[in-house]
Design a protein around this motif. Structure first.
Motif, PDB file in Angstrom:
ATOM      1  N   ALA A 190      47.546 105.921  55.353  1.00  0.00           N
ATOM      2  CA  ALA A 190      49.308 106.328  54.758  1.00  0.00           C
ATOM      3  C   ALA A 190      49.372 107.222  53.965  1.00  0.00           C
ATOM      4  O   ALA A 190      50.416 108.134  54.429  1.00  0.00           O
ATOM      5  CB  ALA A 190      49.581 104.587  54.083  1.00  0.00           C
ATOM      6  N   TYR A 191      48.378 107.605  53.196  1.00  0.00           N
ATOM      7  CA  TYR A 191      48.237 108.650  51.927  1.00  0.00           C
ATOM      8  C   TYR A 191      48.158 109.961  53.127  1.00  0.00           C
ATOM      9  O   TYR A 191      48.620 111.084  52.684  1.00  0.00           O
ATOM     10  CB  TYR A 191      47.430 108.723  50.828  1.00  0.00           C
ATOM     11  N   LEU A 192      47.601 110.007  53.713  1.00  0.00           N
ATOM     12  CA  LEU A 192      46.959 111.148  54.978  1.00  0.00           C
ATOM     13  C   LEU A 192      48.044 111.637  55.827  1.00  0.00           C
ATOM     14  O   LEU A 192      48.294 112.772  55.372  1.00  0.00           O
ATOM     15  CB  LEU A 192      45.926 111.027  56.277  1.00  0.00           C
ATOM     16  N   VAL A 193      48.951 110.479  55.981  1.00  0.00           N
ATOM     17  CA  VAL A 193      49.908 110.516  56.646  1.00  0.00           C
ATOM     18  C   VAL A 193      51.289 111.637  56.065  1.00  0.00           C
ATOM     19  O   VAL A 193      51.767 112.579  56.420  1.00  0.00           O
ATOM     20  CB  VAL A 193      50.724 109.952  57.700  1.00  0.00           C
ATOM     21  N   ASP A 194      51.028 110.735  54.461  1.00  0.00           N
ATOM     22  CA  ASP A 194      52.091 111.493  54.193  1.00  0.00           C
ATOM     23  C   ASP A 194      51.724 112.908  53.727  1.00  0.00           C
ATOM     24  O   ASP A 194      52.884 114.123  53.244  1.00  0.00           O
ATOM     25  CB  ASP A 194      52.388 110.577  52.901  1.00  0.00           C
ATOM     26  N   LEU A 195      50.541 113.348  52.926  1.00  0.00           N
ATOM     27  CA  LEU A 195      50.125 114.593  52.802  1.00  0.00           C
ATOM     28  C   LEU A 195      50.389 115.703  53.811  1.00  0.00           C
ATOM     29  O   LEU A 195      51.347 116.668  53.923  1.00  0.00           O
ATOM     30  CB  LEU A 195      48.940 114.950  52.352  1.00  0.00           C
ATOM     31  N   GLY A 235      45.681  92.898  50.453  1.00  0.00           N
ATOM     32  CA  GLY A 235      44.328  94.070  51.217  1.00  0.00           C
ATOM     33  C   GLY A 235      45.306  93.477  53.013  1.00  0.00           C
ATOM     34  O   GLY A 235      44.894  93.976  53.823  1.00  0.00           O
ATOM     35  N   ALA A 236      46.897  92.237  53.475  1.00  0.00           N
ATOM     36  CA  ALA A 236      46.586  93.152  55.161  1.00  0.00           C
ATOM     37  C   ALA A 236      47.635  94.048  55.332  1.00  0.00           C
ATOM     38  O   ALA A 236      48.328  94.465  53.670  1.00  0.00           O
ATOM     39  CB  ALA A 236      47.549  91.596  54.139  1.00  0.00           C
ATOM     40  N   HIS A 237      47.617  94.258  56.385  1.00  0.00           N
ATOM     41  CA  HIS A 237      48.880  95.558  56.423  1.00  0.00           C
ATOM     42  C   HIS A 237      49.908  94.734  56.395  1.00  0.00           C
ATOM     43  O   HIS A 237      50.094  93.895  57.071  1.00  0.00           O
ATOM     44  CB  HIS A 237      48.006  95.839  57.980  1.00  0.00           C
ATOM     45  N   PRO A 238      51.098  95.527  56.669  1.00  0.00           N
ATOM     46  CA  PRO A 238      51.264  96.965  57.458  1.00  0.00           C
ATOM     47  C   PRO A 238      50.342  97.529  55.557  1.00  0.00           C
ATOM     48  O   PRO A 238      51.200  97.296  54.161  1.00  0.00           O
ATOM     49  CB  PRO A 238      52.117  97.395  57.269  1.00  0.00           C
ATOM     50  N   PHE A 239      50.104  98.367  55.482  1.00  0.00           N
ATOM     51  CA  PHE A 239      50.289  99.764  54.014  1.00  0.00           C
ATOM     52  C   PHE A 239      51.764 100.408  54.061  1.00  0.00           C
ATOM     53  O   PHE A 239      51.922 100.933  55.069  1.00  0.00           O
ATOM     54  CB  PHE A 239      48.856 100.089  54.252  1.00  0.00           C
ATOM     55  N   ASN A 240      52.014 101.253  52.733  1.00  0.00           N
ATOM     56  CA  ASN A 240      53.445 101.574  52.508  1.00  0.00           C
ATOM     57  C   ASN A 240      53.054 102.726  52.154  1.00  0.00           C
ATOM     58  O   ASN A 240      52.441 102.022  51.044  1.00  0.00           O
ATOM     59  CB  ASN A 240      54.567 100.682  52.831  1.00  0.00           C
ATOM     60  N   LEU A 241      53.550 103.066  52.429  1.00  0.00           N
ATOM     61  CA  LEU A 241      53.931 104.390  50.961  1.00  0.00           C
ATOM     62  C   LEU A 241      55.254 105.360  51.767  1.00  0.00           C
ATOM     63  O   LEU A 241      55.557 106.127  52.764  1.00  0.00           O
ATOM     64  CB  LEU A 241      52.869 105.869  50.317  1.00  0.00           C
ATOM     65  N   LEU A 242      56.735 105.252  50.634  1.00  0.00           N
ATOM     66  CA  LEU A 242      58.084 105.786  51.089  1.00  0.00           C
ATOM     67  C   LEU A 242      58.321 105.281  51.629  1.00  0.00           C
ATOM     68  O   LEU A 242      58.002 103.540  51.877  1.00  0.00           O
ATOM     69  CB  LEU A 242      57.715 107.623  51.170  1.00  0.00           C
ATOM     70  N   ASP A 243      58.718 106.377  53.496  1.00  0.00           N
ATOM     71  CA  ASP A 243      58.742 105.941  54.713  1.00  0.00           C
ATOM     72  C   ASP A 243      57.955 105.399  55.856  1.00  0.00           C
ATOM     73  O   ASP A 243      58.384 104.790  56.491  1.00  0.00           O
ATOM     74  CB  ASP A 243      59.669 106.024  54.741  1.00  0.00           C
TER      75      ASP A 243
END
Length: 349
Positions: A228-233, A184-192
């Motif tokens: 993070a997922y919204l930005v990727d989308l 639960g610590a940040h950062p959260f990441n997906l791909l780059d």
């Protein structure tokens, strides 16, 4: 409460993690020792073309074989190893591991599937179905390092000063709605994409249902994962620019749109109508990194602090002016962006 700091060198000149450690430690009063983390870009030049998967295992001997099988069914593992850790006064409840992985796009069931799509699917599948394994970062030539502890403890755990990157993102957590734990610590990441966040997204439920309708699986039960997922989308999948993505996530109020010139009205109305469920409410300041940019923005009335500054080829974004000056004492003036106004720095070399 949380403290955030990001810095990008626009010419990709690398800096070690010692200054970002000092900067984040300056904001200890914004945390409570229940979570801190760092994301660094440019740290794996010898595997720059492979996806670097950082994983937490509950038990390596029990959990690793299933993940290896999953990865080998989708591509090739170039190299894997335990991420070195050191005594730091932190209870080690997970074993951090890294895999350098190249997906195979030649035999996918769906035409047009990209390497990014394959890795995203792996992250969602593993974090949902593989008990005892958690992928915490999955980009190329970058990695996330995080744990439950104070910023200096987490930095000492991984010896952050030994890594050199051209872009750094860091976060000191004060857990509010979710428990303090390593994942639960940040950062959260997906791909780059890597995200750190100060505040609370009160529209989390709506945002989560929206993002899950596109196949993303939210397993952390925290609002920053959804960001993070919204930005990727919006950026990777829908092709919006980062500025337009921010305009969709933190749009102007309707009365502000009504006062705009006609073409701007049309654009902003279209964004609000198209991406209404992606609109984020609540007090927040967010910093987003990717392989070629660093971006910061706040909620529409700026209920959380955000300051920025530039010195030579570097852009700094933080919760605190003092944190920026700890990294670069000669920075001169800092700027406080308006509510909802994105600040973006891009690499130029």
């Amino acid at each position: 409460m949380c403290g955030i700091i990001g810095v990008i060198d626009k010419r990709r000149q690398c800096m070690d993690g010692s200054r970002i450690r000092e900067s984040l430690t300056m904001m200890d009063e914004r945390g409570n020792g229940e979570g801190a983390g760092y994301a660094a870009y440019g740290i794996y030049p010898e595997f720059a073309d492979a996806y670097a998967l950082h994983v937490f295992f509950d038990n390596v001997s029990e959990n690793k074989p299933a993940l290896v099988q999953e990865l080998e069914s989708k591509g090739m593992i170039i190299h894997d190893e335990e991420i070195p850790t050191f005594e730091a006064g932190i209870k080690k409840v997970h074993t951090p591991w890294r895999f350098f992985f190249t997906p195979d796009t030649s035999n996918t069931p769906k035409p047009g599937t990209t390497a990014d799509d394959i890795v995203t699917d792996i992250v969602m599948r593993v974090n949902t179905a593989h008990r005892g394994s958690l992928i915490i970062s999955s980009g190329k030539n970058m990695g996330v390092f995080k744990a439950s502890g104070w910023p200096e403890q987490v930095a000492n755990l991984y010896r952050i000063q030994d890594y050199k990157g051209y872009l750094w993102l860091a976060h000191n957590r004060y857990p509010t709605n979710t428990a303090g734990w390593w994942g639960g610590a940040h950062p959260f990441n997906l791909l780059d994409w890597s995200v750190v966040h100060n505040g609370e997204i009160t529209s989390y439920g709506t945002n989560r249902r929206y993002i899950e309708s596109y196949g993303y699986e939210c397993t952390m039960y925290t609002d920053t994962e959804v960001v993070a997922y919204l930005v990727d989308l919006l950026v990777r999948k829908h092709g919006l620019s980062e500025k337009l993505a921010v305009r969709a996530l933190a749009p102007p109020f309707w009365d502000e749109i009504d006062a705009m010139p006609e073409k701007e009205q049309e654009l902003n109305r279209a964004l609000r109508l198209t991406y209404g469920p992606a609109l984020m409410n609540g007090p927040f300041a967010i910093c987003v990194a990717t392989s070629d940019s660093l971006m910061g923005f706040t909620d529409r009335i700026k209920l959380r602090p955000l300051v920025t500054g530039e010195y030579k080829d570097r852009l700094y974004i933080s919760s605190e002016e003092a944190a920026i000056r700890r990294i670069e004492p000669d920075i001169g003036d800092v700027h406080m962006p308006k509510a909802g106004e994105p600040v973006i720095g891009r690499v130029i070399a």
